[in-house]
Design a protein around this motif. Structure first.
Motif, PDB file in Angstrom:
ATOM      1  N   GLY A  91       4.050  -2.244  11.869  1.00 24.19           N
ATOM      2  CA  GLY A  91       2.663  -1.837  12.003  1.00 24.19           C
ATOM      3  C   GLY A  91       2.274  -0.912  10.868  1.00 24.19           C
ATOM      4  O   GLY A  91       3.036  -0.702   9.921  1.00 24.19           O
ATOM      5  N   LYS A  92       1.094  -0.341  10.962  1.00 24.42           N
ATOM      6  CA  LYS A  92       0.568   0.499   9.900  1.00 24.42           C
ATOM      7  C   LYS A  92       1.203   1.894   9.925  1.00 24.42           C
ATOM      8  O   LYS A  92       1.678   2.350  10.966  1.00 24.42           O
ATOM      9  CB  LYS A  92      -0.956   0.616  10.028  1.00 24.42           C
ATOM     10  N   PRO A  93       1.179   2.593   8.787  1.00 22.63           N
ATOM     11  CA  PRO A  93       1.764   3.941   8.746  1.00 22.63           C
ATOM     12  C   PRO A  93       1.135   4.906   9.738  1.00 22.63           C
ATOM     13  O   PRO A  93       1.827   5.769  10.290  1.00 22.63           O
ATOM     14  CB  PRO A  93       1.510   4.383   7.301  1.00 22.63           C
ATOM     15  N   GLU A  94      -0.184   4.788   9.973  1.00 23.44           N
ATOM     16  CA  GLU A  94      -0.828   5.690  10.922  1.00 23.44           C
ATOM     17  C   GLU A  94      -0.150   5.632  12.292  1.00 23.44           C
ATOM     18  O   GLU A  94      -0.039   6.637  12.989  1.00 23.44           O
ATOM     19  CB  GLU A  94      -2.318   5.345  11.078  1.00 23.44           C
ATOM     20  N   GLU A  95       0.321   4.437  12.650  1.00 22.45           N
ATOM     21  CA  GLU A  95       1.054   4.275  13.902  1.00 22.45           C
ATOM     22  C   GLU A  95       2.522   4.663  13.718  1.00 22.45           C
ATOM     23  O   GLU A  95       3.155   5.218  14.611  1.00 22.45           O
ATOM     24  CB  GLU A  95       0.947   2.824  14.382  1.00 22.45           C
ATOM     25  N   GLN A 139       0.843  -1.188   0.000  1.00 21.49           N
ATOM     26  CA  GLN A 139       0.000   0.000   0.000  1.00 21.49           C
ATOM     27  C   GLN A 139       0.886   1.249   0.000  1.00 21.49           C
ATOM     28  O   GLN A 139       1.793   1.370   0.816  1.00 21.49           O
ATOM     29  CB  GLN A 139      -0.903   0.016   1.231  1.00 21.49           C
ATOM     30  N   VAL A 140       0.610   2.169  -0.930  1.00 27.04           N
ATOM     31  CA  VAL A 140       1.368   3.406  -1.036  1.00 27.04           C
ATOM     32  C   VAL A 140       0.519   4.540  -0.464  1.00 27.04           C
ATOM     33  O   VAL A 140      -0.613   4.751  -0.905  1.00 27.04           O
ATOM     34  CB  VAL A 140       1.743   3.709  -2.506  1.00 27.04           C
ATOM     35  N   TYR A 141       1.052   5.259   0.508  1.00 22.66           N
ATOM     36  CA  TYR A 141       0.370   6.384   1.148  1.00 22.66           C
ATOM     37  C   TYR A 141       1.018   7.685   0.668  1.00 22.66           C
ATOM     38  O   TYR A 141       2.246   7.818   0.703  1.00 22.66           O
ATOM     39  CB  TYR A 141       0.516   6.322   2.671  1.00 22.66           C
ATOM     40  N   TYR A 142       0.193   8.635   0.260  1.00 26.75           N
ATOM     41  CA  TYR A 142       0.712   9.952  -0.108  1.00 26.75           C
ATOM     42  C   TYR A 142      -0.397  10.976   0.085  1.00 26.75           C
ATOM     43  O   TYR A 142      -1.579  10.635   0.216  1.00 26.75           O
ATOM     44  CB  TYR A 142       1.235   9.969  -1.543  1.00 26.75           C
ATOM     45  N   ALA A 143      -0.008  12.255   0.101  1.00 26.21           N
ATOM     46  CA  ALA A 143      -0.965  13.310   0.445  1.00 26.21           C
ATOM     47  C   ALA A 143      -0.992  14.393  -0.617  1.00 26.21           C
ATOM     48  O   ALA A 143       0.030  15.037  -0.883  1.00 26.21           O
ATOM     49  CB  ALA A 143      -0.624  13.927   1.797  1.00 26.21           C
ATOM     50  N   HIS A 144      -2.158  14.608  -1.233  1.00 23.68           N
ATOM     51  CA  HIS A 144      -2.375  15.784  -2.063  1.00 23.68           C
ATOM     52  C   HIS A 144      -2.329  17.017  -1.161  1.00 23.68           C
ATOM     53  O   HIS A 144      -2.791  16.984  -0.015  1.00 23.68           O
ATOM     54  CB  HIS A 144      -3.732  15.702  -2.763  1.00 23.68           C
ATOM     55  N   ASN A 145      -1.800  18.110  -1.691  1.00 19.94           N
ATOM     56  CA  ASN A 145      -1.550  19.245  -0.802  1.00 19.94           C
ATOM     57  C   ASN A 145      -1.690  20.577  -1.536  1.00 19.94           C
ATOM     58  O   ASN A 145      -0.836  21.451  -1.419  1.00 19.94           O
ATOM     59  CB  ASN A 145      -0.147  19.137  -0.188  1.00 19.94           C
ATOM     60  N   ILE A 178       4.952   3.463   2.752  1.00 24.97           N
ATOM     61  CA  ILE A 178       4.687   2.196   2.066  1.00 24.97           C
ATOM     62  C   ILE A 178       4.369   1.177   3.143  1.00 24.97           C
ATOM     63  O   ILE A 178       5.105   1.067   4.141  1.00 24.97           O
ATOM     64  CB  ILE A 178       5.911   1.726   1.258  1.00 24.97           C
ATOM     65  N   TYR A 179       3.289   0.470   2.958  1.00 27.93           N
ATOM     66  CA  TYR A 179       2.876  -0.519   3.952  1.00 27.93           C
ATOM     67  C   TYR A 179       2.808  -1.888   3.297  1.00 27.93           C
ATOM     68  O   TYR A 179       2.087  -2.094   2.316  1.00 27.93           O
ATOM     69  CB  TYR A 179       1.519  -0.145   4.536  1.00 27.93           C
ATOM     70  N   GLU A 222       4.692  -4.346   7.911  1.00 25.77           N
ATOM     71  CA  GLU A 222       5.849  -3.471   8.029  1.00 25.77           C
ATOM     72  C   GLU A 222       5.614  -2.209   7.205  1.00 25.77           C
ATOM     73  O   GLU A 222       5.098  -2.269   6.083  1.00 25.77           O
ATOM     74  CB  GLU A 222       7.118  -4.163   7.527  1.00 25.77           C
ATOM     75  N   SER A 223       6.015  -1.078   7.777  1.00 22.23           N
ATOM     76  CA  SER A 223       5.870   0.202   7.085  1.00 22.23           C
ATOM     77  C   SER A 223       7.224   0.869   6.906  1.00 22.23           C
ATOM     78  O   SER A 223       8.100   0.767   7.774  1.00 22.23           O
ATOM     79  CB  SER A 223       4.958   1.152   7.868  1.00 22.23           C
TER      80      SER A 223
END
Length: 706
Positions: A292-296, A159-165, A213-214, A220-221
């Motif tokens: 763990g997850k990226p939020e953590e 899983q790829v995490y990114y933020a529009h800004n 990246i999760y 693992e993140s």
């Protein structure tokens, strides 16, 4: 030499270092998973994977032996480097490699008790011919995941995490699988890639320079941030190493790579010429590893950011701009706000833009002389009134720009300005000043000295409101080279100025949060997170922003509206309470009851703000989508959790929040007027059940652990 393992608290790295071969990073993790060096070997008898190299260099004169499509990462290294040695200290590892006419040193920095590394590379020309660099990675990791026949859905478990800004819509986090991002290995090839980045002076003008990246199967993140106040690039793809002995023999190795870099040829139009003896050092990139997850996992980045920047105090700020005077202040208009801000409990009062001119104040700044049409008795009279009301004074400046309608604009020397093909670069009614020029730096220093000393300032809001293209080609190898050199000169100037005025608080603003990066935030004290004027959207931005900035650095607008009600006023304050309160809005138009809510929130904030600096961000519901109906953001310490809970437009009156630990007590800290309406139940089952009976309503609560 073979394998070199680095084992730290919550951090495991394994390198392959062999003379005559390229240095490689084989494994980087939190150290929780099971792994042995020999597990990385590909097909028996073949060397370690090429994709695992620690730095990717693109330069002129390469003999390209592998097609890479649009990617900045080759399957096989084109600038071949050979390991020659390394140096290990308590807090760093530097690996030295040689290539044709190049000496490359890559430094990994470690931090005690943290699962975090920062990394940059230095490239030196040791040959007689000039070398043109087109791109150098700051951090490169080619073994994020490996393909196997047992994993036909390769990429779906990443899983790829990114933020529009974008402007006024910052911190809009999304996450998708690598396959959903379009990266799919096929056959023995894959030229797909997923990349995001920035190429202008707005380092976060499209995306935050932060992501994750999760790996869902391994839990693992990898979290990352690129520390540049300008261009940067994040790229992921699949690197293929072919071992086929015949056309039909399908022996090949495929691995997911991660590449983090500053400016390059793509997008940022960066090229750099190195003559003999000259060198180039990349911008720093940071990677954090978490089981763990990226939020953590963002707590790991939070710890690292606090190592870079210590915030000692969190004073409450009133700023006259947002949903208030909007750059049209006068002595008479400011006076009632000064009195009310003091009564509300504010400790700093900031006069925002427009104080230097009337009419076209957006295009006439640059010399920053007070406008007597606005302040007949002088701006100093306003500042004295701020001080007389027990508050410190602040002022807005924009020092990298010069308004095109300023009377002195036409006489500016061209070497003061960003130039392209002999013409000044302009945007938003502004010229861009070039801080490589010592006269530009001296001019900015003189402005700061004058306003700080003349008005007795304790706070400077430093803004940046132009989105130029790549940079300047004046006296530079490329526009991107000019922009990077300017950015670095500006950071050096900023450090020098902050040493001169250690008691001044420096706010970083770029049309809100469009320059929200830790090149600047490792120096500046506070970040203006957004220019958003709608408190309902501002609430979402606030609830997500701690991924990109420390909570104690995040300036969040709370601006009660003229036409608002009690719920709207409380929700405004709740959004800001886990962060830094930037109070605005029409205080003069509030009823006594609504103004009482503002005072109550600030009093509550002063009771809990010392905990903000030592607590970690906490998202019990995960990161919020832009259209989330309920918002829940928390600050967690060993003893308690503070939660900001907001119901926006959701039809459900009740929210069930799963808690990791049992809690013994739930206390409504704010607003007290909702006692009896806001209900909390079900603590025995580690679920916090919250009832908010109306839309656009919020509360701030504290939970003690059992």
């Amino acid at each position: 030499m073979g394998y070199l393992e680095v084992k730290r608290d919550h951090l495991y790295l394994c390198f392959y270092l062999e003379e005559g071969q390229e240095a490689k990073l084989l494994k980087a993790s939190s150290g929780k998973g099971k792994w042995k060096p020999n597990k990385i070997l590909n097909v028996k008898g073949y060397p370690e994977p090429d994709a695992a190299r620690i730095v990717e260099i693109q330069k002129s004169g390469e003999i390209c032996t592998s097609f890479r499509g649009a990617r900045n990462f080759h399957d096989t290294a084109q600038t071949f480097l050979s390991y020659i040695g390394h140096e290990m200290t308590e807090n760093s590892l530097t690996i030295y490699q040689r290539g044709e006419n190049l000496l490359v040193s890559t430094c990994f920095h470690f931090y005690e008790g943290m699962s975090v590394i920062s990394c940059e590379s230095r490239v030196e020309n040791t040959g007689v011919e000039d070398v043109w660099l087109y791109g150098v990675t700051s951090f490169c990791y080619g073994n994020v995941a490996a393909w196997s026949e047992n994993n036909p859905d390769f990429g779906s478990d990443l899983q790829v995490y990114y933020a529009h800004n974008t402007w006024s819509e910052e911190c809009r986090w999304v996450h998708r699988s690598l396959r959903e991002c379009g990266v799919i290995p096929y056959g023995n090839l894959s030229y797909d890639r997923f990349c995001i980045g920035s190429h202008t002076g707005f380092s976060s003008g499209e995306y935050l320079p932060v992501g994750a990246i999760y790996h869902t199967r391994e839990d693992e993140s990898i979290l990352w941030q690129i520390e540049n106040n300008g261009a940067w690039l994040f790229e992921m793809g699949v690197a293929t190493q072919d071992y086929r002995e015949s056309f039909l023999d399908k022996k090949y190795d495929q691995r997911v790579y991660l590449a983090l870099s500053g400016p390059g040829m793509e997008g940022a139009f960066w090229q750099k010429k190195l003559a003999f003896g000259q060198s180039f050092t990349t911008v720093p990139a940071v990677a954090a590893f978490y089981h763990g997850k990226p939020e953590e996992g963002f707590q790991a980045l939070t710890a690292y950011r606090r190592k870079r920047k210590i915030i000692k105090e969190l004073p409450v700020i009133f700023n006259d701009y947002m949903n208030c005077l909007m750059g049209d202040s006068t002595t008479e208009r400011l006076r009632p706000y000064i009195k009310l801000a003091a009564q509300a409990g504010c400790e700093i009062f900031v006069v925002d833009c427009g104080w230097y001119d009337t009419g076209d104040w957006q295009y006439t700044f640059g010399t920053f002389e007070e406008c007597f049409d606005r302040y007949p008795g002088g701006l100093g009279e306003v500042m004295e009134e701020i001080h007389a009301n027990g508050m410190k004074a602040g002022l807005w400046l924009e020092l990298e720009s010069f308004g095109i309608r300023n009377t002195k604009a036409e006489s500016l020397p061209k070497d003061w300005l960003f130039m392209c093909h002999g013409k000044p670069v302009t945007d938003s009614g502004r010229y861009h000043l070039d801080f490589r020029n010592p006269q530009v730096r001296e001019n900015a220093s003189a402005i700061v000295k004058r306003v700080v000393e003349k008005y007795g300032l304790s706070y400077l809001k430093i803004d940046y409101n132009l989105c130029l293209c790549w940079g300047t080609d004046y006296n530079s190898d490329s526009p991107g080279d000019g922009l990077l050199a300017h950015n670095r000169a500006y950071l050096n100037w900023l450090e020098e100025e902050m040493k001169k005025y250690p008691d001044v608080i420096w706010e970083n603003c770029g049309s809100g949060g469009l320059r929200m990066d830790y090149a600047l935030l490792s120096r500046m004290d506070i970040q203006s997170v957004s220019d958003q004027e709608d408190y309902r959207i501002m609430a979402m931005i606030a609830a997500n922003c701690a991924c990109g900035v420390l909570p104690e650095q995040a300036g969040i607008w709370a601006y009660p509206r003229q036409e608002g009600d009690m719920d709207e006023t409380a929700m405004n304050m709740v959004s800001a309470m886990p962060f830094r309160i930037h109070l605005g809005g029409h205080l003069t138009e509030l009823s006594r009851e609504r103004f009482g809510l503002v005072r109550e929130a600030i009093a509550c904030y002063k009771e809990i703000r010392a905990d903000i600096r030592s607590s970690v961000p906490y998202w019990p519901l995960g990161l919020h989508s832009f259209d989330a109906g309920w918002l829940c953001f928390g600050l967690r310490s060993e003893a308690r959790i503070y939660l900001s809970i907001i119901r926006r437009h959701d039809k459900r009156e009740t929210l069930h929040i799963p808690m990791e630990n049992s809690f013994s007590n739930v206390r409504l800290l704010y607003p007290r007027v909702t006692d009896g309406e806001v209900c909390f139940t079900d603590k025995e089952n580690r679920i916090l059940q919250v009832n908010l009976p109306r839309q656009n309503m919020g509360c701030f609560v504290m939970l003690d652990f059992a």
